[in-house]
Design an enzyme around this catalytic site. Structure first.
Site, PDB file in Angstrom:
ATOM      1  N   HIS A  54      71.775 -32.799  -0.090  1.00 26.56           N
ATOM      2  CA  HIS A  54      71.067 -33.547  -1.143  1.00 26.56           C
ATOM      3  C   HIS A  54      71.663 -33.217  -2.504  1.00 26.56           C
ATOM      4  O   HIS A  54      72.476 -32.311  -2.632  1.00 26.56           O
ATOM      5  CB  HIS A  54      69.558 -33.281  -1.090  1.00 26.56           C
ATOM      6  CG  HIS A  54      69.141 -31.880  -1.418  1.00 26.56           C
ATOM      7  ND1 HIS A  54      69.471 -30.786  -0.643  1.00 26.56           N
ATOM      8  CD2 HIS A  54      68.405 -31.386  -2.452  1.00 26.56           C
ATOM      9  CE1 HIS A  54      68.950 -29.693  -1.172  1.00 26.56           C
ATOM     10  NE2 HIS A  54      68.305 -30.018  -2.280  1.00 26.56           N
ATOM     11  N   HIS A  56      70.675 -31.965  -5.424  1.00 29.66           N
ATOM     12  CA  HIS A  56      70.323 -30.901  -6.377  1.00 29.66           C
ATOM     13  C   HIS A  56      71.538 -30.042  -6.724  1.00 29.66           C
ATOM     14  O   HIS A  56      72.353 -29.731  -5.848  1.00 29.66           O
ATOM     15  CB  HIS A  56      69.189 -30.034  -5.816  1.00 29.66           C
ATOM     16  CG  HIS A  56      67.850 -30.720  -5.868  1.00 29.66           C
ATOM     17  ND1 HIS A  56      66.778 -30.329  -5.107  1.00 29.66           N
ATOM     18  CD2 HIS A  56      67.433 -31.783  -6.603  1.00 29.66           C
ATOM     19  CE1 HIS A  56      65.741 -31.125  -5.368  1.00 29.66           C
ATOM     20  NE2 HIS A  56      66.116 -32.018  -6.262  1.00 29.66           N
ATOM     21  N   ASP A  58      72.074 -26.968  -7.266  1.00 32.88           N
ATOM     22  CA  ASP A  58      72.349 -25.726  -6.526  1.00 32.88           C
ATOM     23  C   ASP A  58      72.840 -25.999  -5.103  1.00 32.88           C
ATOM     24  O   ASP A  58      73.006 -25.071  -4.313  1.00 32.88           O
ATOM     25  CB  ASP A  58      71.120 -24.795  -6.525  1.00 32.88           C
ATOM     26  CG  ASP A  58      69.915 -25.411  -5.844  1.00 32.88           C
ATOM     27  OD1 ASP A  58      69.684 -26.621  -6.010  1.00 32.88           O
ATOM     28  OD2 ASP A  58      69.208 -24.677  -5.121  1.00 32.88           O
ATOM     29  N   HIS A  59      73.088 -27.270  -4.790  1.00 31.83           N
ATOM     30  CA  HIS A  59      73.684 -27.620  -3.493  1.00 31.83           C
ATOM     31  C   HIS A  59      75.024 -28.342  -3.637  1.00 31.83           C
ATOM     32  O   HIS A  59      75.736 -28.514  -2.655  1.00 31.83           O
ATOM     33  CB  HIS A  59      72.703 -28.471  -2.669  1.00 31.83           C
ATOM     34  CG  HIS A  59      71.490 -27.686  -2.262  1.00 31.83           C
ATOM     35  ND1 HIS A  59      71.326 -27.171  -0.995  1.00 31.83           N
ATOM     36  CD2 HIS A  59      70.428 -27.273  -2.980  1.00 31.83           C
ATOM     37  CE1 HIS A  59      70.189 -26.487  -0.949  1.00 31.83           C
ATOM     38  NE2 HIS A  59      69.624 -26.521  -2.143  1.00 31.83           N
ATOM     39  N   ASP A 132      67.100 -28.277   2.203  1.00 29.70           N
ATOM     40  CA  ASP A 132      65.801 -27.915   1.624  1.00 29.70           C
ATOM     41  C   ASP A 132      64.656 -28.718   2.242  1.00 29.70           C
ATOM     42  O   ASP A 132      63.601 -28.881   1.625  1.00 29.70           O
ATOM     43  CB  ASP A 132      65.814 -28.121   0.098  1.00 29.70           C
ATOM     44  CG  ASP A 132      66.661 -27.066  -0.608  1.00 29.70           C
ATOM     45  OD1 ASP A 132      67.195 -26.166   0.062  1.00 29.70           O
ATOM     46  OD2 ASP A 132      66.782 -27.160  -1.848  1.00 29.70           O
TER      47      ASP A 132
HETATM   48 ZN   LIG Z   1      66.806 -28.875  -3.410  1.00 33.60          ZN
END
Ligand SMILES: [Zn+2]
Length: 254
Positions: A54, A56, A58-59, A132
């Site tokens: 996804h 975000h 931090d990914h 997540d």
């Molecule tokens: Zn996330």
């Protein structure tokens, strides 16, 4: 089995994961929280693919640096979030297959945490990378989709074979466990898991991977059809999606 998995920490509590096919030498990173630890973990493996769950940061934020180091890197990610993922080369959706050398992942759409979130299920290797969507003893926050939609995504994961190994995006198990214990204080499997989590964390070890069977026995978000979980939120006999929504919003305030 020619597929091996290497797991390590990135940033504060993100997991980095590499999937390596020894037959062809192909190696995929699951998400890219931070390029440095991923490059360190590679050792003599060559990074060929990135499987993004996804959008975000931090990914995905490690992708540009990984792409600079490995210009041929194939970057797969959810079609619905294609515009938000740097250097995406292939947009994927439900039922599509991604090959990492001789290994193969099936893409499953799991909207909830984000609208386009996907997970990667390596059926032959009996391992799933959940990002997540599902955590051990918990699940992601429902940022972009209604609770009922998120519940359907979790039900899809819960239906995978019980022996499936489950990797997740974050080391959140201890905090999730504290909430789970308030929901089912008398769940013996949960008590055992909490003891195990305590031991592992004290030794500085990860609490993952877990298994589908383990989560079905202990994770309140997968147990919303259990009378004990329904009673804990005062919703006996109510539809699972509604119980899930109540549980998720209580966890947000926990
Ligand atoms: Zn996330």
């Amino acid at each position: 089995m020619t597929t091996s998995v290497r797991q390590f920490m990135c940033l504060t509590d993100n997991f980095g994961v590499l999937v390596h096919d020894s037959e062809t030498g192909a190696t995929a990173t699951i998400d890219a929280p931070d390029a440095r630890p991923i490059l360190d973990a590679l050792g003599d493996w060559v990074l060929t693919d990135a499987l993004i769950t996804h959008h975000h940061s931090d990914h995905v934020q490690g992708v540009p640096e990984l792409k600079a180091k490995f210009p041929d890197l194939a970057v797969y990610g959810p079609a619905k979030e294609a515009a938000r993922i740097p250097f995406l080369t292939t947009a994927v959706k439900e039922g599509e297959r991604v090959r990492i050398g001789a290994s193969e992942a099936i893409v499953l759409d799991t909207p909830g945490h984000t609208l386009g979130h996907v997970i990667y299920y390596f059926e032959k290797d009996q391992v799933v990378f959940c990002g997540d969507t599902l955590f051990s003893l918990g699940c992601g926050r429902a940022f972009e989709a209604p609770y009922a939609v998120f519940w359907s995504s979790l039900a899809k994961i819960a239906a995978l074979p019980p022996e499936t190994q489950v990797y997740c995006g974050h080391e959140y198990t201890k905090a999730n466990g504290a909430f789970a214990a308030t929901v089912e204080p008398n769940n013996a499997a949960l008590k055992r898991r909490l003891e195990e989590v305590s031991r592992l964390r004290q030794a500085g070890l990860p609490t993952l991977p877990t298994t589908i069977a383990g989560e079905l026995a202990t994770n309140p978000f997968l147990r919303v059809e259990e009378p004990s979980v329904q009673a804990a939120v005062g919703l006996r006999g109510v539809a699972p999606a509604v119980v899930f929504g109540e549980l998720r919003s209580r966890k947000d305030r926990f």
